[in-house]
Design a protein around this motif. Structure first.
Motif, PDB file in Angstrom:
ATOM      1  N   LYS A  93     -24.707 -21.999 -19.401  1.00  0.00           N
ATOM      2  CA  LYS A  93     -24.002 -20.868 -18.796  1.00  0.00           C
ATOM      3  C   LYS A  93     -22.564 -21.220 -18.384  1.00  0.00           C
ATOM      4  N   SER A  94     -22.044 -22.300 -18.908  1.00  0.00           N
ATOM      5  CA  SER A  94     -20.687 -22.699 -18.552  1.00  0.00           C
ATOM      6  C   SER A  94     -19.678 -21.665 -19.054  1.00  0.00           C
ATOM      7  N   ARG A  95     -18.686 -21.362 -18.212  1.00  0.00           N
ATOM      8  CA  ARG A  95     -17.664 -20.385 -18.579  1.00  0.00           C
ATOM      9  C   ARG A  95     -16.362 -21.064 -19.031  1.00  0.00           C
ATOM     10  N   VAL A  96     -16.438 -22.332 -19.327  1.00  0.00           N
ATOM     11  CA  VAL A  96     -15.263 -23.072 -19.781  1.00  0.00           C
ATOM     12  C   VAL A  96     -14.944 -22.661 -21.210  1.00  0.00           C
ATOM     13  N   GLU A  97     -13.651 -22.539 -21.489  1.00  0.00           N
ATOM     14  CA  GLU A  97     -13.221 -22.161 -22.830  1.00  0.00           C
ATOM     15  C   GLU A  97     -12.463 -23.317 -23.475  1.00  0.00           C
ATOM     16  N   LEU A  98     -12.221 -23.182 -24.755  1.00  0.00           N
ATOM     17  CA  LEU A  98     -11.542 -24.229 -25.501  1.00  0.00           C
ATOM     18  C   LEU A  98     -10.164 -24.532 -24.910  1.00  0.00           C
TER      19      LEU A  98
END
Length: 96
Positions: A72-77
């Motif tokens: 569920k991580s909301r980290v993006e590239l």
């Protein structure tokens, strides 16, 4: 005359002791100079070997690893790319 000879003998013995002491101190100075040269050489070798550049994985690979571990991580590239940029900049500043 006996007193003068006795005084000369005492001075001669004292002079011999001073020569021995001076020789010992000269040897000690040489040993310390050698230790200093070795320490400087070791320091330079350590300094040269410490100047390596850290290699980081590709941002996309890191993002995939993170998504595998934290679904569920909301980290993006772009976030990963920015973090790697910060780490690289920190690494560069430590080399100076």
């Amino acid at each position: 005359m006996k007193a003068a000879n006795k005084q000369l003998a005492e001075w001669d013995a004292e002079l011999n002791q001073l020569h021995e002491r001076n020789g010992d101190l000269g040897l000690k100075v040489q040993m310390l100079e050698q230790e200093l040269k070795e320490a400087r050489r070791d320091r330079q070798a350590n300094k040269n070997s410490a100047q390596t550049v850290a290699e980081f994985p590709e941002p996309a690979d890191l993002l995939n690893q993170l998504k595998t571990r934290r679904k569920k991580s909301r980290v993006e590239l772009a976030d990963i790319d920015a973090i790697l940029g910060l780490l690289a900049a920190e690494n560069d500043s430590n080399l100076v």
